[in-house]
Design a protein around this motif. Structure first.
Motif, PDB file in Angstrom:
ATOM      1  N   TYR A  67       0.827  -1.212   0.000  1.00  0.00           N
ATOM      2  CA  TYR A  67       0.000   0.000   0.000  1.00  0.00           C
ATOM      3  C   TYR A  67       0.858   1.257   0.000  1.00  0.00           C
ATOM      4  O   TYR A  67       0.469   2.287  -0.569  1.00  0.00           O
ATOM      5  CB  TYR A  67      -0.963  -0.011   1.188  1.00  0.00           C
ATOM      6  CG  TYR A  67      -2.260  -0.717   0.879  1.00  0.00           C
ATOM      7  CD1 TYR A  67      -3.299  -0.069   0.223  1.00  0.00           C
ATOM      8  CD2 TYR A  67      -2.444  -2.056   1.213  1.00  0.00           C
ATOM      9  CE1 TYR A  67      -4.480  -0.705  -0.080  1.00  0.00           C
ATOM     10  CE2 TYR A  67      -3.628  -2.721   0.909  1.00  0.00           C
ATOM     11  CZ  TYR A  67      -4.646  -2.041   0.268  1.00  0.00           C
ATOM     12  OH  TYR A  67      -5.807  -2.692  -0.045  1.00  0.00           O
ATOM     13  N   SER A  68       2.012   1.205   0.626  1.00  0.00           N
ATOM     14  CA  SER A  68       2.913   2.349   0.586  1.00  0.00           C
ATOM     15  C   SER A  68       3.349   2.637  -0.848  1.00  0.00           C
ATOM     16  O   SER A  68       3.358   3.795  -1.293  1.00  0.00           O
ATOM     17  CB  SER A  68       4.141   2.075   1.464  1.00  0.00           C
ATOM     18  OG  SER A  68       5.073   3.127   1.376  1.00  0.00           O
ATOM     19  N   ILE A  69       3.685   1.578  -1.587  1.00  0.00           N
ATOM     20  CA  ILE A  69       4.075   1.717  -2.993  1.00  0.00           C
ATOM     21  C   ILE A  69       2.907   2.261  -3.818  1.00  0.00           C
ATOM     22  O   ILE A  69       3.070   3.163  -4.652  1.00  0.00           O
ATOM     23  CB  ILE A  69       4.564   0.366  -3.551  1.00  0.00           C
ATOM     24  CG1 ILE A  69       5.885  -0.035  -2.887  1.00  0.00           C
ATOM     25  CG2 ILE A  69       4.718   0.421  -5.074  1.00  0.00           C
ATOM     26  CD1 ILE A  69       6.333  -1.453  -3.198  1.00  0.00           C
TER      27      ILE A  69
ATOM     28  N   HIS B  30       0.285   4.031  -2.795  1.00  0.00           N
ATOM     29  CA  HIS B  30      -0.028   5.427  -2.464  1.00  0.00           C
ATOM     30  C   HIS B  30       1.004   6.378  -3.065  1.00  0.00           C
ATOM     31  O   HIS B  30       0.643   7.465  -3.555  1.00  0.00           O
ATOM     32  CB  HIS B  30      -0.103   5.602  -0.944  1.00  0.00           C
ATOM     33  CG  HIS B  30      -1.384   5.112  -0.342  1.00  0.00           C
ATOM     34  ND1 HIS B  30      -2.599   5.702  -0.612  1.00  0.00           N
ATOM     35  CD2 HIS B  30      -1.641   4.081   0.506  1.00  0.00           C
ATOM     36  CE1 HIS B  30      -3.559   5.068   0.046  1.00  0.00           C
ATOM     37  NE2 HIS B  30      -3.002   4.076   0.729  1.00  0.00           N
ATOM     38  N   ASP B  31       2.267   5.990  -3.032  1.00  0.00           N
ATOM     39  CA  ASP B  31       3.302   6.836  -3.638  1.00  0.00           C
ATOM     40  C   ASP B  31       3.064   6.978  -5.142  1.00  0.00           C
ATOM     41  O   ASP B  31       3.182   8.079  -5.705  1.00  0.00           O
ATOM     42  CB  ASP B  31       4.691   6.233  -3.393  1.00  0.00           C
ATOM     43  CG  ASP B  31       5.147   6.390  -1.949  1.00  0.00           C
ATOM     44  OD1 ASP B  31       4.540   7.188  -1.217  1.00  0.00           O
ATOM     45  OD2 ASP B  31       6.114   5.711  -1.553  1.00  0.00           O
ATOM     46  N   ALA B  32       2.719   5.850  -5.796  1.00  0.00           N
ATOM     47  CA  ALA B  32       2.476   5.884  -7.245  1.00  0.00           C
ATOM     48  C   ALA B  32       1.245   6.722  -7.569  1.00  0.00           C
ATOM     49  O   ALA B  32       1.227   7.472  -8.554  1.00  0.00           O
ATOM     50  CB  ALA B  32       2.306   4.458  -7.778  1.00  0.00           C
TER      51      ALA B  32
ATOM     52  N   GLU C 229       0.031   9.223  -5.843  1.00  0.00           N
ATOM     53  CA  GLU C 229       0.323  10.644  -5.621  1.00  0.00           C
ATOM     54  C   GLU C 229       1.179  11.209  -6.749  1.00  0.00           C
ATOM     55  O   GLU C 229       0.882  12.281  -7.286  1.00  0.00           O
ATOM     56  CB  GLU C 229       1.039  10.820  -4.282  1.00  0.00           C
ATOM     57  CG  GLU C 229       1.345  12.269  -3.946  1.00  0.00           C
ATOM     58  CD  GLU C 229       1.973  12.446  -2.582  1.00  0.00           C
ATOM     59  OE1 GLU C 229       2.310  13.596  -2.239  1.00  0.00           O
ATOM     60  OE2 GLU C 229       2.128  11.441  -1.856  1.00  0.00           O
ATOM     61  N   SER C 230       2.228  10.479  -7.118  1.00  0.00           N
ATOM     62  CA  SER C 230       3.130  10.994  -8.157  1.00  0.00           C
ATOM     63  C   SER C 230       2.476  10.982  -9.535  1.00  0.00           C
ATOM     64  O   SER C 230       2.809  11.804 -10.397  1.00  0.00           O
ATOM     65  CB  SER C 230       4.422  10.168  -8.186  1.00  0.00           C
ATOM     66  OG  SER C 230       4.159   8.813  -8.512  1.00  0.00           O
TER      67      SER C 230
ATOM     68  N   GLU D 237      10.379  10.601  10.557  1.00  0.00           N
ATOM     69  CA  GLU D 237      10.189  10.108   9.183  1.00  0.00           C
ATOM     70  C   GLU D 237       8.815   9.449   9.052  1.00  0.00           C
ATOM     71  O   GLU D 237       8.362   8.799   9.967  1.00  0.00           O
ATOM     72  CB  GLU D 237      11.283   9.080   8.843  1.00  0.00           C
ATOM     73  CG  GLU D 237      12.674   9.715   8.778  1.00  0.00           C
ATOM     74  CD  GLU D 237      12.823  10.643   7.606  1.00  0.00           C
ATOM     75  OE1 GLU D 237      12.509  10.237   6.458  1.00  0.00           O
ATOM     76  OE2 GLU D 237      13.263  11.782   7.822  1.00  0.00           O
TER      77      GLU D 237
END
Length: 425
Positions: A108-110, A112-114, A116-117, A425
């Motif tokens: 899910y971190s991957i 969400h980053d994708a 957003e970008s 962080e």
């Protein structure tokens, strides 16, 4: 592909507006959703496959090749992201959670980053009705609080589940009509996971009528939750609840708020009913503090504040940005009037960044003060200090909503100072 497939799309499919990022595994459920998207929203859809590096290379290579082939046939752009070997197992060990939970967190971190970008409006997952039934059964069997029986939410932030009301039988029937192939993750047959034991055992004896009933329970609990929304929390660290909101809410809302906050701060163990009762008791008094595993909780007349604890550390500072665990020491390019600025030429090396200790003192403009006294006044569980051979130069507390303090010997310098700040962080 057979164009008549559009007529076979189940009524339970609900697609949101906007640019869509499909979380694609290559299994039957996500392939079904990819086909539906190719028929109804191809021009605004892309897919992302996460290789967790947990299965054999041969199995993963075959799966990835088939996924590429299917995405090309359907005209859906497919992005592939591979997690380095060992990363998920190390995350599971560090978080004291299972491999499945660690993999989900990283996936899910991957995603969400994708999202957003790439400017995507929603991340789509292929959870279906039987996933919902399994989730509710799991929570019932684990004695979870009743509000968790709402199960999987159709829309949770920017994560959307278009086929949550579609049955597995409808999915497989549609796929057989499509003539396309899909892969099966070998870990789905591993009964060490509770969900798989429910899927292969208990769920096989649950009738169609009972599945509909369990799905209805989830929907009804979700409606109930909308009538009594969760208590709002504030801040990142500390995470805070307004004491009045907490005490004036229903007991189940208090429980949910505590579970939600401790979960967001990655508490390393399950919260007991006794612990929740103690938190409520201290909130009613409006004073005191308590430790819950890796968490410190402070109570005041206005708020309940949750701080994640950190491991003690001491590392040499050599003038560059640095990361220690979940903390980072940075040189802000746009400091504000509360940011510490000092002339680093006045240091007496070696310079050490470390957690505060009992007995630490710093000489301020108004005299020598115990660091523990500063922490107590700001109601903080700890701080971080920068120390050289002359003593403590800086006390960092602002990252916990406190105030950073600079030693008196740096205040007389006329040189332009270097900005320093601790961030989580």
């Amino acid at each position: 592909m057979n164009v008549s497939l559009r007529a076979l799309i189940p009524e339970g499919v609900v697609l949101p507006e906007g640019k869509l990022l499909l979380a694609f595994s290559g299994g039957s459920d996500s392939l079904f959703l990819m086909i539906v998207l190719s028929l109804l929203a191809k021009d605004r859809t892309e897919a992302l496959y996460v290789n967790h590096s947990l299965r054999s290379r041969d199995e993963l290579d075959r799966e990835i090749e088939l996924n590429k082939k299917n995405a090309a046939i359907l005209g859906i752009p497919l992005h592939i992201v591979s997690v380095p070997d060992g990363v998920i197992r190390e995350r599971a060990r560090a978080r004291c959670v299972g491999i499945e939970a660690a993999a989900r967190e990283i996936r899910y971190s991957i995603l969400h980053d994708a999202a957003e970008s790439g400017g995507f409006s929603y991340i789509l997952t292929a959870h279906h009705r039987e996933d919902q039934v399994e989730t509710v059964l799991m929570r019932m069997l684990s004695s979870s609080p009743f509000y968790s029986y709402q199960g999987i939410l159709r829309c949770d932030g920017n994560v959307y589940r278009p086929i949550l009301s579609v049955s597995k039988m409808e999915i497989l029937s549609f796929l057989h009509s499509s003539g396309m192939e899909w892969t099966e993750d070998s870990t789905n047959n591993d009964d060490t996971y509770l969900r798989n034991r429910i899927r292969h055992g208990l769920l096989s004896s649950v009738s169609e009528e009972e599945r509909l009933l369990i799905s209805s329970i989830a929907e009804n609990v979700m409606v109930f939750r909308r009538r009594f929304p969760a208590i709002k929390c504030y801040g990142r660290v500390p995470v805070q609840l307004r004491r009045h909101d907490f005490l004036s809410s229903f007991p189940f809302q208090r429980d949910e708020a505590i579970y939600r906050i401790l979960g967001s701060l990655e508490l390393s163990e399950r919260v007991s009913r006794k612990t929740i009762a103690e938190i409520v008791s201290k909130a009613q008094k409006g004073e005191g503090k308590m430790l819950v595993s890796s968490m410190a909780i402070y109570f005041s007349k206005d708020a309940i504040s949750f701080y994640p604890l950190i491991d003690d550390f001491a590392v040499e500072y050599k003038g560059a940005d640095m990361v220690v665990g979940t903390l980072s020491l940075k040189h802000p390019t746009e400091p504000d009037n509360l940011t510490i600025c000092l002339d680093e030429n006045l240091f007496y090396p070696p310079v050490v960044l470390r957690t505060s200790r009992e007995g630490d003192r710093i000489e301020l403009r108004d005299g020598i003060r115990k660091v523990s006294e500063l922490e107590k006044n700001m109601r903080l569980p700890y701080s971080v200090v920068l120390e050289d051979r002359k003593g403590i130069a800086v006390v960092f507390s602002r990252f916990l909503n406190g105030r950073d303090r600079l030693a008196k010997r740096f205040l007389a310098s006329d040189r332009k100072g270097t900005a320093l700040a601790i961030e989580i962080e």
